[in-house]
Design an enzyme around this catalytic site. Structure first.
Site, PDB file in Angstrom:
ATOM      1  N   CYS A  35      -7.992  21.143  20.121  1.00 42.83           N
ATOM      2  CA  CYS A  35      -8.582  19.801  20.239  1.00 42.83           C
ATOM      3  C   CYS A  35      -9.503  19.507  19.057  1.00 42.83           C
ATOM      4  O   CYS A  35     -10.601  20.057  18.955  1.00 42.83           O
ATOM      5  CB  CYS A  35      -9.341  19.694  21.561  1.00 42.83           C
ATOM      6  SG  CYS A  35     -10.363  18.234  21.724  1.00 42.83           S
ATOM      7  N   CYS A  38     -12.920  18.060  19.871  1.00 48.13           N
ATOM      8  CA  CYS A  38     -13.790  19.106  20.427  1.00 48.13           C
ATOM      9  C   CYS A  38     -14.535  19.829  19.307  1.00 48.13           C
ATOM     10  O   CYS A  38     -15.725  20.158  19.437  1.00 48.13           O
ATOM     11  CB  CYS A  38     -12.977  20.126  21.219  1.00 48.13           C
ATOM     12  SG  CYS A  38     -12.148  19.458  22.675  1.00 48.13           S
TER      13      CYS A  38
END
Length: 285
Positions: A35, A38
């Site tokens: 991700c 993230c």
């Protein structure tokens, strides 16, 4: 890993949710290696966790490895951050929000400046270091706009320092509701005992003499010294200041030494000390 950052597992999840979140705000950060947002958000959260160490815990949940926890929270996209306080989610956000937005999100759930000062003072009081605790409490009292719980702590501090008159003054305007505080009556009882102990026959005799001869410098000096010995600090300083106004070198500087000794016995940053230091400075210069 730092004390303000922890990896969440099935083993520690319950502890983080229901124990840690009672002590401090928990940011439950759901993330994954693949991700990209993230990876952008992670350093911001770690920075905030480090800044608020002791008040904020960053609990990182690897969504790929901890699928049961992720599913229980109904996480639909990454990153997702849940704010946990006292075992309950109180807010959440998705995506890599900027630092300013995250600060706004967490601010309502973090202690204010006055609360932090009061907490630090309580720790010092537990260590019996009332001299250092008092200035912190006085600052907290001002910053909190005179929250009564802080007034109670200030009074407790003054009582522990045997400065009962100032303890009494702090609580003198307590409302009927505030007087129901569980610590109010015990503190007032201690103050009354200290007042009785400080009201000696010798003091009463000197007070009576001074009332009949209010300009007598010798009586003011003797009573000021007596007050200082029973921790009636402000009364002592006021009388000794009157002596110095009449004669700055009274008793070959002995009165000034006693005056400064009383001030030196006060905690660093004490408002009373600062006030009487300024008054002495005005006399000297």
């Amino acid at each position: 890993m730092q004390s303000h950052v922890v990896d969440v597992t099935q083993e520690n999840f319950q502890h983080i949710m229901f124990e840690e979140s009672k002590q401090r705000l928990v940011l439950l950060d759901f993330w994954a290696d693949w991700c990209a947002p993230c990876k952008a958000l992670g350093p911001i959260l770690e920075k905030l966790a480090a800044e608020y160490d002791g008040q904020l815990l960053l609990a990182k949940v690897n969504a790929d490895e901890q699928q049961a926890i992720t599913a229980n929270f109904g996480v639909q996209s990454l990153p997702t951050v849940a704010l946990i306080k006292d075992g309950q989610p109180v807010d959440a956000f998705q995506g890599a929000e900027p630092e300013s937005v995250i600060r706004e999100k967490i601010a309502p759930f973090l202690p204010s400046e006055w609360q932090l000062k009061a907490q630090a003072a309580q720790q010092l009081m537990e260590q019996q270091d009332f001299q250092k605790a008092l200035p912190l409490l006085l600052e907290a009292y001002t910053l909190s706009e005179e929250v009564f719980e802080v007034a109670i702590l200030i009074a407790e501090c003054y009582v522990s320092l045997k400065r009962w008159s100032e303890a009494e003054a702090v609580l003198s305007e307590a409302s009927l509701e505030q007087k129901l505080h569980p610590s109010y009556e015990p503190i007032m009882a201690k103050i009354e005992l200290m007042k009785e102990a400080a009201d000696t026959p010798e003091l009463r005799e000197l007070q009576a003499k001074l009332e009949t001869d209010p300009e007598n410098t010798e009586l003011k000096y003797e009573l000021g010294v007596q007050y200082s010995q029973v921790e009636r600090v402000e009364e002592a300083l006021e009388l000794l200041l009157d002596v110095l106004k009449a004669d700055i070198n009274y008793l070959d500087g002995g009165a000034k030494k006693i005056f400064l000794d009383v001030i030196s016995g006060l905690p660093a940053g004490d408002a009373l000390a600062a006030r009487y230091q300024r008054k002495l400075f005005t006399l000297l210069y």
